[in-house]
Design an enzyme around this catalytic site. Structure first.
Site, PDB file in Angstrom:
ATOM      1  N   LYS A 123       0.854  -1.149  -0.045  1.00 53.40           N
ATOM      2  CA  LYS A 123      -0.010  -0.124  -0.029  1.00 53.40           C
ATOM      3  C   LYS A 123       0.765   1.241  -0.137  1.00 53.40           C
ATOM      4  O   LYS A 123       1.491   1.619   1.196  1.00 53.40           O
ATOM      5  CB  LYS A 123      -0.861  -0.053   1.358  1.00 53.40           C
ATOM      6  CG  LYS A 123      -2.052   0.644   1.304  1.00 53.40           C
ATOM      7  CD  LYS A 123      -2.034   2.176   0.859  1.00 53.40           C
ATOM      8  CE  LYS A 123      -1.922   3.112   1.933  1.00 53.40           C
ATOM      9  NZ  LYS A 123      -1.682   4.569   1.562  1.00 53.40           N
ATOM     10  N   GLU A 129       9.306   1.424  11.197  1.00 53.47           N
ATOM     11  CA  GLU A 129      10.132   2.475  10.921  1.00 53.47           C
ATOM     12  C   GLU A 129       9.276   3.732  11.016  1.00 53.47           C
ATOM     13  O   GLU A 129       8.681   4.026  10.246  1.00 53.47           O
ATOM     14  CB  GLU A 129      10.884   2.441   9.336  1.00 53.47           C
ATOM     15  CG  GLU A 129      11.706   1.227   9.122  1.00 53.47           C
ATOM     16  CD  GLU A 129      13.013   1.018   9.903  1.00 53.47           C
ATOM     17  OE1 GLU A 129      13.538   2.059  10.567  1.00 53.47           O
ATOM     18  OE2 GLU A 129      13.868   0.108   9.777  1.00 53.47           O
ATOM     19  N   CYS A 149      13.040  11.149   7.617  1.00 52.81           N
ATOM     20  CA  CYS A 149      13.251  10.693   9.116  1.00 52.81           C
ATOM     21  C   CYS A 149      14.507  10.769   9.594  1.00 52.81           C
ATOM     22  O   CYS A 149      14.846  10.867  10.632  1.00 52.81           O
ATOM     23  CB  CYS A 149      12.714   9.137   9.015  1.00 52.81           C
ATOM     24  SG  CYS A 149      13.318   8.142   7.952  1.00 52.81           S
ATOM     25  N   GLU A 176       8.932  16.223  15.680  1.00 56.08           N
ATOM     26  CA  GLU A 176       9.307  15.987  14.273  1.00 56.08           C
ATOM     27  C   GLU A 176       8.692  17.133  13.281  1.00 56.08           C
ATOM     28  O   GLU A 176       7.301  16.903  13.239  1.00 56.08           O
ATOM     29  CB  GLU A 176       9.089  14.855  13.539  1.00 56.08           C
ATOM     30  CG  GLU A 176       9.689  14.212  12.360  1.00 56.08           C
ATOM     31  CD  GLU A 176       9.405  12.644  12.142  1.00 56.08           C
ATOM     32  OE1 GLU A 176       8.326  12.469  11.937  1.00 56.08           O
ATOM     33  OE2 GLU A 176      10.472  12.263  11.282  1.00 56.08           O
TER      34      GLU A 176
HETATM   35  P1  NAD Z   1       2.128   8.232   7.510  1.00 50.24           P
HETATM   36  O1  NAD Z   1       2.367   7.718   8.864  1.00 50.24           O
HETATM   37  O2  NAD Z   1       1.130   9.602   7.531  1.00 50.24           O
HETATM   38  O3  NAD Z   1       1.768   7.351   6.383  1.00 50.24           O
HETATM   39  C1  NAD Z   1       2.282   6.211   6.064  1.00 50.24           C
HETATM   40  C2  NAD Z   1       1.799   5.167   5.374  1.00 50.24           C
HETATM   41  O4  NAD Z   1       0.596   4.809   6.238  1.00 50.24           O
HETATM   42  C3  NAD Z   1       0.788   5.648   4.193  1.00 50.24           C
HETATM   43  O5  NAD Z   1       0.754   4.777   3.013  1.00 50.24           O
HETATM   44  C4  NAD Z   1      -0.475   5.984   4.745  1.00 50.24           C
HETATM   45  O6  NAD Z   1      -1.276   5.985   3.961  1.00 50.24           O
HETATM   46  C5  NAD Z   1      -0.414   4.845   5.720  1.00 50.24           C
HETATM   47  N1  NAD Z   1      -1.599   4.877   6.635  1.00 50.24           N
HETATM   48  C6  NAD Z   1      -1.789   5.964   7.261  1.00 50.24           C
HETATM   49  N2  NAD Z   1      -2.938   5.486   8.338  1.00 50.24           N
HETATM   50  C7  NAD Z   1      -2.882   4.339   8.329  1.00 50.24           C
HETATM   51  C8  NAD Z   1      -3.779   3.235   9.038  1.00 50.24           C
HETATM   52  N3  NAD Z   1      -4.526   3.685  10.119  1.00 50.24           N
HETATM   53  N4  NAD Z   1      -3.601   1.827   8.867  1.00 50.24           N
HETATM   54  C9  NAD Z   1      -2.605   1.548   7.776  1.00 50.24           C
HETATM   55  N5  NAD Z   1      -1.878   2.422   7.255  1.00 50.24           N
HETATM   56  C10 NAD Z   1      -2.033   3.688   7.207  1.00 50.24           C
HETATM   57  O7  NAD Z   1       3.465   8.941   7.186  1.00 50.24           O
HETATM   58  P2  NAD Z   1       3.950   9.886   5.984  1.00 50.24           P
HETATM   59  O8  NAD Z   1       3.468  11.072   6.141  1.00 50.24           O
HETATM   60  O9  NAD Z   1       3.696   9.173   4.878  1.00 50.24           O
HETATM   61  O10 NAD Z   1       5.669   9.886   6.211  1.00 50.24           O
HETATM   62  C11 NAD Z   1       6.208  10.620   6.717  1.00 50.24           C
HETATM   63  C12 NAD Z   1       6.733   9.940   8.143  1.00 50.24           C
HETATM   64  O11 NAD Z   1       7.340   8.845   8.025  1.00 50.24           O
HETATM   65  C13 NAD Z   1       7.739  10.725   9.099  1.00 50.24           C
HETATM   66  O12 NAD Z   1       7.188  10.838  10.483  1.00 50.24           O
HETATM   67  C14 NAD Z   1       8.654  10.117   9.134  1.00 50.24           C
HETATM   68  O13 NAD Z   1       9.648  10.275   9.934  1.00 50.24           O
HETATM   69  C15 NAD Z   1       8.454   8.637   8.738  1.00 50.24           C
HETATM   70  N6  NAD Z   1       9.484   8.109   8.092  1.00 50.24           N
HETATM   71  C16 NAD Z   1      10.342   7.204   8.777  1.00 50.24           C
HETATM   72  C17 NAD Z   1      11.183   6.165   7.926  1.00 50.24           C
HETATM   73  C18 NAD Z   1      12.222   5.459   8.652  1.00 50.24           C
HETATM   74  O14 NAD Z   1      12.922   4.761   8.274  1.00 50.24           O
HETATM   75  N7  NAD Z   1      12.205   5.388  10.020  1.00 50.24           N
HETATM   76  C19 NAD Z   1      11.432   6.564   6.743  1.00 50.24           C
HETATM   77  C20 NAD Z   1      10.652   7.583   6.078  1.00 50.24           C
HETATM   78  C21 NAD Z   1       9.883   8.123   6.671  1.00 50.24           C
END
Ligand code: NAD
Length: 501
Positions: free
Chosen positions: A180, A255, A289, A390
């Site tokens: 997804k 992550e 991140c 963040e």
């Molecule tokens: P997000 O948590 O909003 O979304 C991530 C994914 O989860 C998307 O595909 C979203 O549609 C899905 N999602 C949202 N709600 C959900 C639910 N209830 N159930 C299942 N899936 C769901 O994050 P984002 O805005 O896309 O990305 C930014 C965030 O990601 C930042 O916090 C960043 O630090 C983190 N990030 C972490 C790493 C790492 O390696 N630790 C890498 C990249 C990004």
């Protein structure tokens, strides 16, 4: 090179399919909001179909995927080759949808994605269990088997490279996958599905369902047909995923967010450190991140070092993401830009000094996109919102420290623990600090170097489990014990021994 808007369909059971809902959502260019760049299938009614395909491919070992190590190795190598052949097209897609600069995609995301697949191609045919003959003459064997169906849920900031990091070890292990992708950046996931199948992945091994997290993501996490969830995204979303996954007791690899310190001691090579601090804070528009978004600098060199940093920040060229000359592009969406600007507003209301940047850029063409000035906020205390949370945008906070102990204390004083940088020419000090900082990855006298050989994952609320390296494969394996009794003749009197013992 491409016709826009892209029509992004689902990829299920080896082919592109239209969504049962008949609905598509629109995506606009983050650098020019008047331009429609994609229409994305709402797959909320198709999750079951994709899960059935992945489940069936796994349970019936379609095409020998779960049992043939060499096939998996060949497919991953071949896919990496196809990525390299299509590198420029993929780079354009990544940048167009996310807002990251074209140079970032060309030099970073796309080649790194191929390297990850190649690394796990090399691992796939070496996943052999172990066995031992005991002194009784019996044999105990540890057999490695793929864990099953993996749901990979990805963010928008590194769409292809993070997807590869999440799925390559799972595919190497012999799992099947349903992805997804983030709603803002779905194209490269579908492209990866097509490339894997061109490379010989059997039908059903790799499926992509686009749509919202609240529908598609939620259903994947709850489904009994999924054995492992690998999620990259916000810490708050990760917490919800862990809770939802508990219903079926599936494994989760998370992550999550980071608020990473770059610790600069007075004896560091300040020129080198200043370049890296700026790169660490603003690469990928600060939407990372791993961004080194907190500068912790020793008081004795603070003034000089901050000047060096600000000089460099002022030279960052903000521009359209596909322009070769841009160092920083637009933020991914209007909401993300507003979120970043709210933090800058909070700096103002907390009485903090913004040394450079701090505004949305609205002149000329910039008014049509999500462009924010690279921003530095001075003297940010540890209880400030900007220090603790963040921001996920081009905002660097500065905080000074006196001693080594204070540096470590400040570094560790957020709920996150993803990454950190340590700058010192005293090896002992650098290593002591690296050891004490609670972070999954620490860079010494460098920042952001993240090859697949470096484990990646968080301490504290930055996550659970490790991606990258051979460690990652373990999440996708079951270790089955098989015991073979080497005795001939009548059964040994186990029960009597136990009862009399
Ligand atoms: P997000 O948590 O909003 O979304 C991530 C994914 O989860 C998307 O595909 C979203 O549609 C899905 N999602 C949202 N709600 C959900 C639910 N209830 N159930 C299942 N899936 C769901 O994050 P984002 O805005 O896309 O990305 C930014 C965030 O990601 C930042 O916090 C960043 O630090 C983190 N990030 C972490 C790493 C790492 O390696 N630790 C890498 C990249 C990004």
């Amino acid at each position: 090179m491409f016709e826009t808007p892209f029509v992004v369909d689902l990829f299920i059971d080896g082919e592109l399919v239209k969504p049962s809902s008949g609905r598509y959502s629109e995506r606009f260019d983050p650098g020019d909001d008047g331009r429609l760049i994609g229409v994305v299938a709402d797959g909320s009614r198709d999750v079951g179909r994709a899960l059935d395909a992945a489940r069936d491919a796994f349970d019936r070992d379609v095409g020998g995927w779960t049992t043939d190590h060499k096939l998996r190795s060949r497919v991953l190598f071949k896919t990496a080759e196809i990525i390299r052949e299509n590198a420029e097209k993929l780079a354009v897609v990544e940048s167009l949808f996310s807002g990251k600069t074209i140079r970032t995609s060309r030099l970073g995301d796309v080649p790194r994605s191929a390297e990850i697949l190649e690394f796990y191609a090399g691992v796939a045919d070496k996943l052999i269990g172990t066995s031992q003959v005991l002194k009784t003459g019996d044999l105990v064997a540890i057999v490695k088997q793929p864990a099953g169906v993996v749901a990979a849920i990805t963010p928008w900031n590194f769409p292809l490279v993070i997807l590869c990091r999440q799925v390559a070890p799972a595919l190497a292990a012999g799992c099947t996958v349903v992805v997804k992708p983030a709603s803002h950046t779905p194209v490269s996931a579908v492209k990866l599905a097509e490339m894997l199948h061109r490379a010989g992945a059997p039908k059903g091994v790799f499926n992509v369902v686009t749509g919202s997290g609240a529908t598609v993501g939620r259903e994947l996490v709850r489904s009994e047909k999924v054995d492992v969830v690998n999620f990259t995204g916000e810490t708050s979303t990760g917490k919800g995923i862990m809770e939802a996954a508990a219903g079926t007791l599936k494994r989760v690899v998370l992550e999550l967010g980071g608020k990473n310190p770059n610790i600069v001691f007075e004896d560091a090579d300040l020129e080198r450190a200043a370049n890296a601090v700026v790169y660490g804070a603003y690469a990928n528009n600060g939407e990372s991140c791993a961004a080194g978004s907190r500068l912790l600098v020793q008081s004795t060199v603070k003034e000089k070092f901050v000047r060096m940093v600000v000089d460099r920040v002022k030279r960052i060229r903000v521009g359209y993401q596909l322009d070769e000359n841009s160092d920083m592009g637009p933020l991914v969406s209007r909401e993300q830009m507003e979120k970043v600007l709210e933090y800058v507003g909070a700096a103002d209301s907390e009485g903090l000094k913004i040394i450079t940047g701090g505004r949305r850029i609205t002149s000329g063409l910039f008014s049509r996109g999500n462009y924010v000035e690279p921003t530095v906020v001075d003297d940010t205390p540890p209880d400030s919102k900007l220090f603790k949370e963040e921001i996920f945008g081009p905002v660097l906070t500065v905080t000074e420290f006196g001693s080594e102990e204070e540096a470590v204390e400040l570094a560790n004083s957020t709920v996150y623990g993803l990454a950190a940088g340590v700058w010192s020419n005293d090896t002992g000090k650098a290593l002591r600090t690296a050891e004490k900082v609670k972070a999954g990855a620490v860079w010494v006298n460098t920042y952001y170097t993240l090859p697949v050989e470096m484990p990646w994952g968080g301490f504290k609320q930055s996550g659970i489990g490790r991606n990258n390296t051979v460690l990652a494969v373990e999440h996708y394996l079951e270790h089955k014990g098989i015991y073979v009794d080497g005795q001939q003749g009548p059964m040994r009197p186990y029960y009597r021994l136990v009862l009399s013992g």
